[in-house]
Design an enzyme around this catalytic site. Structure first.
Site, PDB file in Angstrom:
ATOM      1  CG  HIS A  17      87.261 199.479  28.648  1.00 21.31           C
ATOM      2  ND1 HIS A  17      87.817 199.875  27.453  1.00 21.31           N
ATOM      3  CD2 HIS A  17      86.679 200.584  29.170  1.00 21.31           C
ATOM      4  CE1 HIS A  17      87.581 201.154  27.267  1.00 21.31           C
ATOM      5  NE2 HIS A  17      86.894 201.619  28.299  1.00 21.31           N
ATOM      6  CE  LYS A  41      82.937 209.267  23.982  1.00 25.01           C
ATOM      7  NZ  LYS A  41      83.402 208.278  24.961  1.00 25.01           N
ATOM      8  CB  SER A 128      89.196 204.142  24.383  1.00 26.34           C
ATOM      9  OG  SER A 128      88.708 202.957  24.939  1.00 26.34           O
TER      10      SER A 128
END
Length: 158
Positions: A17, A41, A128
């Site tokens: 990122h 999530k 992630s």
């Protein structure tokens, strides 16, 4: 003034990122990193913590601003007069999903385009999800995330 937005959950922000943010910051005068709440999530870090971690990770980039958001991305784009949406795309499956989002966002924002950034080769495999998985199994993610994130993950273990 041109402002682009790089949205994501960033749970946690990774070096992949950060690479996209840095590359975007070299190309555009203003970059807004928008950290999504996305409770579906089941994030490892709450929204406020993720925003703070991203802020610390990009503190060296003067043309980057970080905000959290709860609404639709399209609403943030319209409210802030965003020129384009930046999205990272690691694979063909990412592209298929991102293409659908790009079409929807273009419709919902009256034409704002999405720009796809492939990761640098060094970070092409980092996500992630993988970071969380490695962390949960007590693996070393220190080379895959900004230092501030590594310390935050270490503090979760305590």
């Amino acid at each position: 003034m041109i402002t682009v937005i790089y949205p994501g959950t960033f749970d946690p922000i990774t070096n992949g990122h950060l690479d996209i943010i840095q590359r975007t910051a070299r190309l555009f005068p203003n970059v807004l990193v928008a950290v999504a709440s996305n409770p579906n999530k089941k994030p490892l870090f709450d929204l406020a913590t993720r925003v703070e971690l991203v802020k610390q990770a990009v503190a060296h980039l003067p043309n980057v601003t970080v905000v959290g958001f709860l609404d639709l991305l399209a609403d943030v784009v319209k409210e802030r007069n965003i020129t384009a949406i930046i999205r990272g795309v690691r694979s063909a499956s990412d592209f298929d999903y991102e293409l659908q989002l790009a079409h929807l966002n273009r419709l919902l924002t009256n034409g704002v385009e999405s720009l796809f950034f492939p990761p640098s080769e060094r970070w092409s495999y980092v996500s992630s999800t993988m970071i969380r998985e490695i962390h949960l199994h007590h693996g070393d993610v220190s080379q895959l995330v900004p230092e501030v994130v590594f310390h935050a993950l270490q503090n979760l273990k305590k």
